[in-house]
Scaffold this active site. Structure first.
Site, PDB file in Angstrom:
ATOM      1  N   CYS A 126    -100.771   7.179   6.194  1.00  0.00           N
ATOM      2  CA  CYS A 126    -100.075   7.707   5.004  1.00  0.00           C
ATOM      3  C   CYS A 126     -98.795   8.454   5.341  1.00  0.00           C
ATOM      4  CB  CYS A 126    -101.019   8.591   4.191  1.00  0.00           C
ATOM      5  SG  CYS A 126    -101.617  10.055   5.056  1.00  0.00           S
ATOM      6  N   HIS A 177    -104.077  13.825   2.540  1.00  0.00           N
ATOM      7  CA  HIS A 177    -103.438  12.540   2.254  1.00  0.00           C
ATOM      8  C   HIS A 177    -102.120  12.806   1.529  1.00  0.00           C
ATOM      9  CE1 HIS A 177    -103.359   8.198   1.689  1.00  0.00           C
ATOM     10  NE2 HIS A 177    -103.087   8.370   0.401  1.00  0.00           N
ATOM     11  N   HIS A 189     -98.400   4.858  -1.734  1.00  0.00           N
ATOM     12  CA  HIS A 189     -99.014   5.445  -0.530  1.00  0.00           C
ATOM     13  C   HIS A 189     -99.714   4.374   0.288  1.00  0.00           C
ATOM     14  CE1 HIS A 189    -103.312   5.689  -2.234  1.00  0.00           C
ATOM     15  NE2 HIS A 189    -102.583   5.077  -3.133  1.00  0.00           N
TER      16      HIS A 189
END
Length: 219
Positions: A126, A177, A189
């Site tokens: 990510c 994240h 993402h």
């Protein structure tokens, strides 16, 4: 004796004067431009006859055709280009530029699998995807890890998110994240399960795990 051109009529030339019928029928009594001209025949000099002939030709031409006036060719009378409707300017606003850049990145990377520590189309995580997106699309160098990204920029309230803001989530204890906000409650993402994709902040999974947002792109 010589033939003098003009309507096929014959004239006698003695060296000084024309004798007989003048070689231009416009010198007869006729209607020219609503005016009656009467030009009697009489011996005239060579120079006078030539001038008279040219005068008659000029009158005849003016009587047969009306020449329209010349139009003013000044810039004021030339066709003007349409006024700018600002369409181009509207398309080049910062938000639209950012969005188009992010959508281009999505098109190129969508479906690339998640791989921890990855920085290529073979696999990316990510924060690595954020790093590559800002570098390739916006020519910005940002930190490589989620922990460092959390220290960058300025905090942004949930209801004030704009295109390009970073959104952070707490997935589990110690597991963070990050994604990039696209507008309309969606973000781009690299997810663990589906790789690079677009998701909605309104999805129950992401809504429950939403943490904070930060703005790195100056406006």
């Amino acid at each position: 004796m010589a033939k003098v051109p003009g309507n096929g009529l014959l004239a006698q030339y003695t060296g000084r004067r024309f004798l007989g019928t003048f070689p231009c029928d416009c010198c007869q009594t006729r209607q020219v431009s609503n005016h009656t001209l009467s030009m009697p025949f009489k011996p005239v000099s060579h120079s006078t006859s030539l001038a008279t002939m040219l005068f008659c030709i000029a009158l005849s031409a003016c009587a047969t055709k009306n020449i329209p006036p010349v139009q003013d060719a000044s810039p004021a009378n030339e066709p003007q280009p349409p006024k700018d409707d600002n369409t181009t300017a509207e398309l080049l606003t910062s938000d639209n530029f950012l969005l188009n850049s992010l959508l281009a990145q999505k098109e190129d990377w969508q479906g690339v699998p998640y791989r921890y520590g990855g920085l290529s189309t073979k696999g990316v995580d990510c924060s690595g995807f954020v790093y590559l997106t800002f570098l390739s699309q916006l020519n910005m160098h940002v930190p490589r890890t989620t922990a460092e990204l959390l220290k960058e920029g300025e905090p942004v309230a949930r209801n004030e998110l704009t295109v390009g803001d970073l959104v952070f989530f707490r997935l589990s204890r110690g597991n963070r994240h990050v994604g990039i906000y696209l507008g309309d409650d969606s973000f781009l993402h690299a997810s663990v399960s589906n790789g690079v994709m677009q998701s909605s902040l309104g999805n129950p999974y992401w809504r429950e795990r939403y943490w904070q947002a930060r703005r790195l792109v100056g406006r």
